[in-house]
Write a protein that holds these residues in place. Structure first.
Motif, PDB file in Angstrom:
ATOM      1  N   LEU A  41       0.893  -1.210   0.041  1.00 40.67           N
ATOM      2  CA  LEU A  41      -0.244  -0.068   0.218  1.00 40.67           C
ATOM      3  C   LEU A  41       0.993   1.255   0.108  1.00 40.67           C
ATOM      4  O   LEU A  41       0.591   2.088  -0.579  1.00 40.67           O
ATOM      5  N   ASP A  42       2.094   1.227   0.798  1.00 42.11           N
ATOM      6  CA  ASP A  42       2.845   2.269   0.777  1.00 42.11           C
ATOM      7  C   ASP A  42       3.409   2.794  -0.581  1.00 42.11           C
ATOM      8  O   ASP A  42       3.217   3.819  -0.923  1.00 42.11           O
ATOM      9  N   HIS A  43       3.810   1.751  -1.568  1.00 44.59           N
ATOM     10  CA  HIS A  43       4.405   1.987  -2.644  1.00 44.59           C
ATOM     11  C   HIS A  43       3.036   2.362  -3.703  1.00 44.59           C
ATOM     12  O   HIS A  43       3.310   3.175  -4.323  1.00 44.59           O
ATOM     13  N   LEU A  44       2.175   1.797  -3.595  1.00 42.33           N
ATOM     14  CA  LEU A  44       0.939   2.238  -4.392  1.00 42.33           C
ATOM     15  C   LEU A  44       0.517   3.776  -4.361  1.00 42.33           C
ATOM     16  O   LEU A  44       0.174   4.263  -5.012  1.00 42.33           O
ATOM     17  N   LEU A  45       0.375   3.762  -3.020  1.00 41.45           N
ATOM     18  CA  LEU A  45      -0.353   5.225  -2.842  1.00 41.45           C
ATOM     19  C   LEU A  45       0.779   6.394  -3.109  1.00 41.45           C
ATOM     20  O   LEU A  45       0.244   7.288  -3.816  1.00 41.45           O
ATOM     21  N   ALA A  91      10.555   4.279   7.406  1.00 42.59           N
ATOM     22  CA  ALA A  91       9.944   5.766   7.949  1.00 42.59           C
ATOM     23  C   ALA A  91       9.916   6.611   6.658  1.00 42.59           C
ATOM     24  O   ALA A  91       8.794   7.443   6.489  1.00 42.59           O
ATOM     25  N   GLY A  92      10.953   6.747   5.873  1.00 44.45           N
ATOM     26  CA  GLY A  92      10.827   7.569   4.922  1.00 44.45           C
ATOM     27  C   GLY A  92       9.806   7.465   3.611  1.00 44.45           C
ATOM     28  O   GLY A  92       9.387   8.248   3.257  1.00 44.45           O
ATOM     29  N   ILE A  93       9.475   5.966   3.688  1.00 43.70           N
ATOM     30  CA  ILE A  93       8.561   5.774   2.542  1.00 43.70           C
ATOM     31  C   ILE A  93       7.306   6.091   3.004  1.00 43.70           C
ATOM     32  O   ILE A  93       6.484   6.693   2.273  1.00 43.70           O
ATOM     33  N   ALA A  94       7.010   5.948   4.477  1.00 43.00           N
ATOM     34  CA  ALA A  94       5.986   6.338   5.052  1.00 43.00           C
ATOM     35  C   ALA A  94       5.661   7.862   5.209  1.00 43.00           C
ATOM     36  O   ALA A  94       4.397   8.367   4.681  1.00 43.00           O
ATOM     37  N   ILE A  95       6.590   8.503   5.305  1.00 40.93           N
ATOM     38  CA  ILE A  95       6.750  10.118   5.190  1.00 40.93           C
ATOM     39  C   ILE A  95       6.360  10.492   3.835  1.00 40.93           C
ATOM     40  O   ILE A  95       5.400  11.336   3.557  1.00 40.93           O
ATOM     41  N   SER A  96       6.841   9.697   2.801  1.00 39.60           N
ATOM     42  CA  SER A  96       6.717  10.019   1.455  1.00 39.60           C
ATOM     43  C   SER A  96       5.013  10.032   1.203  1.00 39.60           C
ATOM     44  O   SER A  96       4.534  10.958   0.481  1.00 39.60           O
ATOM     45  N   LEU A 118      11.978  16.795  -4.181  1.00 41.33           N
ATOM     46  CA  LEU A 118      11.009  16.055  -3.181  1.00 41.33           C
ATOM     47  C   LEU A 118      10.909  14.604  -3.595  1.00 41.33           C
ATOM     48  O   LEU A 118      10.873  13.549  -3.115  1.00 41.33           O
ATOM     49  N   VAL A 119      10.326  14.525  -4.918  1.00 39.02           N
ATOM     50  CA  VAL A 119      10.080  13.420  -5.709  1.00 39.02           C
ATOM     51  C   VAL A 119      11.241  12.525  -5.829  1.00 39.02           C
ATOM     52  O   VAL A 119      11.324  11.277  -5.788  1.00 39.02           O
TER      53      VAL A 119
END
Length: 194
Positions: A41-45, A91-96, A118-119
């Motif tokens: 879900l993290d990557h998808l979103l 954590a960085g992925i969640a923050i993204s 940012l991207v």
């Protein structure tokens, strides 16, 4: 009795191969790479959010963001495959997800350099995770090609969603989507830190 046999046969047909038989071919690596971004879900979103934000920002970012993200993702993947540590990747992925959802929610019209930076950072983090999660038997090149293709398709889906902005209630729908993404990212971050 007959229904039980049909049900059992159907289950057997749906089952994958035994876990002892890993995918050795480039095709197996490609399929693993294609599936990886859509299984988390993290990557998808995050990947859909990049497309939505790019559509909102317009030219040149509508196409620049979906190009920069996978390019830097490949660099991150190479670092991950090579075993180069990157601090706080999860954590960085969640923050993204939190930040990308937030910029959609607020409608932030970032300067070109800020949006690209940012991207790019988020691309490296997501790529590192893909690289470190490379299936042991998969071809690294095929796996990488798979996750880059899947990422591109998710960006295009995000751009298509971002075009809803033109509809009467489209902006409100997109901002609600951004809010949902930011909340999901906050939940992911809380899980990482717990």
């Amino acid at each position: 009795m007959r229904r039980g046999a049909v049900f059992s046969t159907a289950l057997c047909l749906l089952c994958g191969t035994a876990l002892a038989h890993t995918e050795q071919s480039a095709t197996g690596g490609l399929m693993s790479g294609l599936l990886h971004p859509v299984q988390g879900l993290d990557h998808l979103l995050a990947m859909v959010a990049v497309g939505i934000w790019g559509a909102f920002l317009g030219a040149p970012l509508v196409w620049a963001l979906p190009v920069v993200f996978p390019l830097l993702m490949v660099i991150g993947a190479v670092l991950g495959i090579a075993g180069v540590p990157v601090a706080s990747v999860e954590a960085g992925i969640a923050i993204s997800v939190v930040l990308l959802g937030s910029v959609i929610l607020t409608g932030w019209r970032a300067p070109v350099a800020a949006a690209l930076a940012l991207v790019a950072v988020f691309g490296v983090l997501h790529g590192h995770a893909h690289g470190t999660e490379l299936p042991e038997a998969a071809s690294p090149a095929a796996y990488s090609a798979g996750f880059v293709i899947a990422t591109g398709l998710l960006h295009v889906a995000g751009i298509a969603l971002g075009r809803l902005d033109c509809l009467p209630r489209g902006r409100a729908l997109l901002r609600g989507t951004g809010a949902a993404m930011a909340l999901a990212g906050t939940w992911m971050l809380a899980r990482v830190w717990s």
